[in-house]
Design a protein around this motif. Structure first.
Motif, mmCIF file in Angstrom:
data_model
loop_
_atom_site.group_PDB
_atom_site.id
_atom_site.type_symbol
_atom_site.label_atom_id
_atom_site.label_comp_id
_atom_site.label_asym_id
_atom_site.label_seq_id
_atom_site.Cartn_x
_atom_site.Cartn_y
_atom_site.Cartn_z
ATOM 1 N N ALA A 75 0.836 -1.208 0.000
ATOM 2 C CA ALA A 75 0.000 0.000 0.000
ATOM 3 C C ALA A 75 0.864 1.249 0.000
ATOM 4 C CB ALA A 75 -0.906 0.016 1.238
ATOM 5 N N VAL A 76 0.394 2.233 -0.727
ATOM 6 C CA VAL A 76 1.012 3.561 -0.772
ATOM 7 C C VAL A 76 -0.039 4.573 -0.333
ATOM 8 C CG1 VAL A 76 1.936 5.348 -2.327
ATOM 9 C CG2 VAL A 76 2.626 2.952 -2.611
ATOM 10 N N ARG A 77 0.351 5.496 0.478
ATOM 11 C CA ARG A 77 -0.596 6.500 0.963
ATOM 12 C C ARG A 77 -1.357 7.094 -0.231
ATOM 13 N NH1 ARG A 77 1.327 11.128 5.173
ATOM 14 N NH2 ARG A 77 1.662 9.298 6.480
ATOM 15 N N GLN A 81 0.002 8.119 -4.317
ATOM 16 C CA GLN A 81 -0.035 7.069 -5.344
ATOM 17 C C GLN A 81 0.243 7.674 -6.720
ATOM 18 O OE1 GLN A 81 -3.716 4.898 -4.862
ATOM 19 N NE2 GLN A 81 -3.185 4.258 -2.792
ATOM 20 N N GLY A 82 0.898 6.887 -7.550
ATOM 21 C CA GLY A 82 1.250 7.357 -8.888
ATOM 22 C C GLY A 82 2.587 8.062 -8.933
ATOM 23 N N GLY A 83 3.276 8.128 -7.805
ATOM 24 C CA GLY A 83 4.553 8.840 -7.747
ATOM 25 C C GLY A 83 5.782 7.941 -7.724
ATOM 26 N N GLY A 84 5.590 6.664 -7.931
ATOM 27 C CA GLY A 84 6.736 5.766 -8.026
ATOM 28 C C GLY A 84 7.056 4.981 -6.758
ATOM 29 N N LEU A 85 6.325 5.240 -5.681
ATOM 30 C CA LEU A 85 6.622 4.533 -4.426
ATOM 31 C C LEU A 85 6.305 3.040 -4.508
ATOM 32 C CD1 LEU A 85 5.526 6.830 -1.463
ATOM 33 C CD2 LEU A 85 7.664 5.529 -1.630
ATOM 34 N N GLY A 86 5.203 2.720 -5.142
ATOM 35 C CA GLY A 86 4.840 1.313 -5.280
ATOM 36 C C GLY A 86 5.904 0.558 -6.060
ATOM 37 N N ARG A 87 6.362 1.158 -7.129
ATOM 38 C CA ARG A 87 7.438 0.534 -7.909
ATOM 39 C C ARG A 87 8.696 0.371 -7.043
ATOM 40 N NH1 ARG A 87 9.338 0.126 -13.209
ATOM 41 N NH2 ARG A 87 7.471 1.085 -14.096
ATOM 42 N N ALA A 88 9.037 1.389 -6.287
ATOM 43 C CA ALA A 88 10.245 1.320 -5.446
ATOM 44 C C ALA A 88 10.122 0.206 -4.405
ATOM 45 C CB ALA A 88 10.475 2.667 -4.768
ATOM 46 N N GLY A 112 -12.315 -7.441 -7.562
ATOM 47 C CA GLY A 112 -12.806 -6.095 -7.280
ATOM 48 C C GLY A 112 -11.692 -5.062 -7.256
ATOM 49 N N ASN A 113 -10.448 -5.515 -7.289
ATOM 50 C CA ASN A 113 -9.311 -4.580 -7.262
ATOM 51 C C ASN A 113 -8.520 -4.674 -8.566
ATOM 52 O OD1 ASN A 113 -7.688 -2.591 -6.130
ATOM 53 N ND2 ASN A 113 -6.364 -4.033 -5.040
ATOM 54 N N GLU A 114 -9.252 -4.985 -9.653
ATOM 55 C CA GLU A 114 -8.571 -5.240 -10.928
ATOM 56 C C GLU A 114 -7.820 -4.013 -11.446
ATOM 57 O OE1 GLU A 114 -11.641 -6.259 -10.283
ATOM 58 O OE2 GLU A 114 -11.525 -8.444 -10.472
ATOM 59 N N GLN A 115 -8.186 -2.811 -10.978
ATOM 60 C CA GLN A 115 -7.498 -1.623 -11.483
ATOM 61 C C GLN A 115 -6.012 -1.625 -11.124
ATOM 62 O OE1 GLN A 115 -9.725 -1.506 -9.045
ATOM 63 N NE2 GLN A 115 -8.892 -0.336 -7.333
ATOM 64 N N VAL A 116 -5.652 -2.452 -10.151
ATOM 65 C CA VAL A 116 -4.251 -2.518 -9.755
ATOM 66 C C VAL A 116 -3.429 -3.382 -10.726
ATOM 67 C CG1 VAL A 116 -4.199 -4.557 -8.253
ATOM 68 C CG2 VAL A 116 -2.915 -2.533 -7.602
ATOM 69 N N MET A 117 -4.134 -4.108 -11.598
ATOM 70 C CA MET A 117 -3.418 -4.978 -12.541
ATOM 71 C C MET A 117 -2.445 -4.196 -13.413
ATOM 72 S SD MET A 117 -4.346 -8.128 -12.095
ATOM 73 C CE MET A 117 -4.051 -8.977 -13.638
HETATM 74 C C1 LIG Z 1 -1.017 -0.427 -6.085
HETATM 75 C C2 LIG Z 1 -0.142 0.645 -5.464
HETATM 76 C C3 LIG Z 1 0.711 0.011 -4.364
HETATM 77 C C4 LIG Z 1 0.788 1.192 -6.557
HETATM 78 O O1 LIG Z 1 1.670 2.135 -5.987
HETATM 79 P P1 LIG Z 1 1.930 3.538 -6.734
HETATM 80 O O2 LIG Z 1 2.957 4.255 -5.941
HETATM 81 O O3 LIG Z 1 0.620 4.205 -6.935
HETATM 82 O O4 LIG Z 1 2.491 3.053 -8.141
HETATM 83 P P2 LIG Z 1 3.714 3.701 -8.955
HETATM 84 O O5 LIG Z 1 3.529 5.174 -8.984
HETATM 85 O O6 LIG Z 1 5.008 3.187 -8.433
HETATM 86 O O7 LIG Z 1 3.433 3.100 -10.387
HETATM 87 C C5 LIG Z 1 4.342 2.238 -11.030
HETATM 88 C C6 LIG Z 1 3.901 2.051 -12.425
HETATM 89 O O8 LIG Z 1 2.584 1.476 -12.435
HETATM 90 C C7 LIG Z 1 1.707 2.307 -13.201
HETATM 91 N N1 LIG Z 1 0.415 2.382 -12.537
HETATM 92 C C8 LIG Z 1 0.179 2.526 -11.225
HETATM 93 N N2 LIG Z 1 -1.129 2.544 -10.985
HETATM 94 C C9 LIG Z 1 -1.726 2.441 -12.187
HETATM 95 C C10 LIG Z 1 -3.069 2.432 -12.615
HETATM 96 N N3 LIG Z 1 -4.082 2.501 -11.736
HETATM 97 N N4 LIG Z 1 -3.305 2.331 -13.933
HETATM 98 C C11 LIG Z 1 -2.308 2.259 -14.813
HETATM 99 N N5 LIG Z 1 -1.006 2.264 -14.472
HETATM 100 C C12 LIG Z 1 -0.732 2.352 -13.178
HETATM 101 C C13 LIG Z 1 2.345 3.669 -13.215
HETATM 102 O O9 LIG Z 1 1.988 4.369 -14.373
HETATM 103 C C14 LIG Z 1 3.820 3.361 -13.184
HETATM 104 O O10 LIG Z 1 4.310 3.106 -14.469
HETATM 105 P P3 LIG Z 1 5.604 3.905 -14.978
HETATM 106 O O11 LIG Z 1 6.633 3.757 -13.904
HETATM 107 O O12 LIG Z 1 5.945 3.227 -16.244
HETATM 108 O O13 LIG Z 1 5.145 5.304 -15.125
HETATM 109 C C15 LIG Z 1 -0.983 1.809 -4.894
HETATM 110 O O14 LIG Z 1 -1.744 2.376 -5.921
HETATM 111 C C16 LIG Z 1 -1.894 1.416 -3.741
HETATM 112 O O15 LIG Z 1 -1.501 1.473 -2.582
HETATM 113 N N6 LIG Z 1 -3.152 1.027 -4.063
HETATM 114 C C17 LIG Z 1 -4.139 0.690 -3.017
HETATM 115 C C18 LIG Z 1 -3.797 -0.609 -2.311
HETATM 116 C C19 LIG Z 1 -3.709 -1.775 -3.268
HETATM 117 O O16 LIG Z 1 -4.590 -2.016 -4.077
HETATM 118 N N7 LIG Z 1 -2.589 -2.553 -3.138
HETATM 119 C C20 LIG Z 1 -2.335 -3.706 -3.978
HETATM 120 C C21 LIG Z 1 -2.923 -4.943 -3.379
HETATM 121 S S1 LIG Z 1 -2.725 -6.344 -4.477
#
Ligand SMILES: CC(C)(COP(=O)(O)OP(=O)(O)OC[C@H]1O[C@@H](n2cnc3c(N)ncnc32)[C@H](O)[C@@H]1OP(=O)(O)O)[C@@H](O)C(=O)NCCC(=O)NCCS
Length: 159
Positions: A75-77, A81-88, A112-117
């Motif tokens: 999880a990212v605050r 989100q969208g700032g690269g923390l999840g990737r890191a 239900g969380n398919e948007q994370v795919m």
């Molecule tokens: C899923 C989650 C951890 C991703 O972290 P984040 O910091 O938002 O993701 P990042 O900014 O590091 O994104 C990494 C890449 O994924 C892509 N991406 C992230 N979310 C996306 C989305 N909803 N749709 C399309 N692309 C997405 C980004 O464009 C980025 O690609 P790039 O590096 O080529 O630009 C975060 O959105 C989150 O906490 N979500 C809620 C909790 C959750 O669902 N956790 C996963 C449980 S399985």
């Protein structure tokens, strides 16, 4: 933002639980505090947080079972989100698991969380041709342990 990724410390507990709740990851049948307590007994070095000036901004749990690595509770605050923390975070999990000799990382995405795919696909993850089954061994919500059944697939995967 200048963040640091480091292992979880017990003092992070409230912040991590609040983060998971704000990201919609907590379910009634998963007590996050029990999950944290369990994780601290098994590979606690794979339970990571990212902090920005001591504030927890991301968290996730990984593990290596000797065959596969797993990541849960990533999880990212929301406002970050969208700032690269999840990737890191995932890059760090992959680094740690690779160093342990883990050949493959698996993870589950709740129905239900398919948007994370799209996030995982951008990091190189792809669906496996497998059905995920689960069986609860220790109920956290006071109810009986439940077996996975055909029409209970979503709940079983969650639990
Ligand atoms: C899923 C989650 C951890 C991703 O972290 P984040 O910091 O938002 O993701 P990042 O900014 O590091 O994104 C990494 C890449 O994924 C892509 N991406 C992230 N979310 C996306 C989305 N909803 N749709 C399309 N692309 C997405 C980004 O464009 C980025 O690609 P790039 O590096 O080529 O630009 C975060 O959105 C989150 O906490 N979500 C809620 C909790 C959750 O669902 N956790 C996963 C449980 S399985």
């Amino acid at each position: 933002m200048e963040y640091v990724i480091r292992p979880f410390r017990p003092a992070d507990t409230d912040a991590v639980v609040a983060l998971w709740e704000s990201c919609g990851l907590v379910r009634p049948w998963n007590d996050p505090r029990r999950d944290i307590a369990r994780k601290l007994t098994v590979q606690p070095e794979l339970f990571l947080v990212a902090t920005d000036r001591e504030a927890v901004v991301a968290a996730g749990m990984a593990g290596f079972d000797g065959h596969r690595g797993w990541v849960n509770y990533l999880a990212v605050r929301p406002e970050l989100q969208g700032g690269g923390l999840g990737r890191a975070m995932m890059t760090e999990f992959e680094r740690l698991l690779t160093a342990m000799g883990c050949p493959k990382l698996n993870l589950q995405v709740r129905a239900g969380n398919e948007q994370v795919m799209a996030f995982y696909e951008s990091l190189g993850y792809a669906p496996d041709h497998a059905v995920s089954l689960g069986k609860r061994l220790i109920p956290d919500d006071g109810g009986p342990a439940r077996d996975a059944s055909v029409d209970d697939t979503v709940a079983a995967n969650d639990r």
